[in-house]
Write a protein that holds these residues in place. Structure first.
Motif, PDB file in Angstrom:
ATOM      1  N   LEU A  21      -2.009  45.179 -39.710  1.00  0.00           N
ATOM      2  CA  LEU A  21      -0.706  45.732 -40.081  1.00  0.00           C
ATOM      3  C   LEU A  21       0.420  44.922 -39.454  1.00  0.00           C
ATOM      4  N   LYS A  26       4.060  45.197 -40.896  1.00  0.00           N
ATOM      5  CA  LYS A  26       4.098  46.647 -41.097  1.00  0.00           C
ATOM      6  C   LYS A  26       3.886  47.332 -39.755  1.00  0.00           C
ATOM      7  N   THR A  96       1.282  58.065 -43.600  1.00  0.00           N
ATOM      8  CA  THR A  96       2.389  57.279 -44.146  1.00  0.00           C
ATOM      9  C   THR A  96       3.265  58.228 -44.933  1.00  0.00           C
TER      10      THR A  96
END
Length: 113
Positions: A21, A26, A96
């Motif tokens: 990630l 991210k 998320t």
């Protein structure tokens, strides 16, 4: 987008997920499921989202359970089983926004915004 990754600090899959990630730019906040997670409030949401997929049936903890406890891994007693054995939770669990994702698979990677 805020992402929270729930796992164990010594879990290789969780480390891999965080590293990948980060490499993709991210950001994900890490929460240790044993030490930091508020499992009583999280588990009902996770179970509603993914059901029995939340149980890591290939774990050492699973293999050490009695047949009676394994039978609890379905139905209404799943939450109690996972509260008592947080290492049974398949990792990572990634929140998320409104979505709950379990495991670090190609499907999970494609669904992370």
């Amino acid at each position: 987008m805020t992402r929270t990754l729930y796992g164990l600090k010594n879990c290789d899959t969780c480390k891999k997920a965080l590293k990948e990630l980060e490499a993709e730019g991210k950001r994900a906040d890490f929460v240790d499921i044993r030490a930091e997670a508020d499992l009583p409030s999280k588990l009902p949401r996770w179970i509603a989202a993914v059901g029995e997929k939340l149980v890591n049936r290939s774990s050492t903890t699973w293999r050490g359970l009695s047949d009676a406890d394994k039978a609890r891994a379905s139905g209404v007693t799943l939450e109690g089983l996972l509260l008592g054995n947080p290492t049974l939770i398949k990792r990572p669990v990634i929140e998320t926004g409104d979505e709950v994702l379990v495991g670090w698979s190609a499907e999970t990677k494609s669904r992370i915004g």
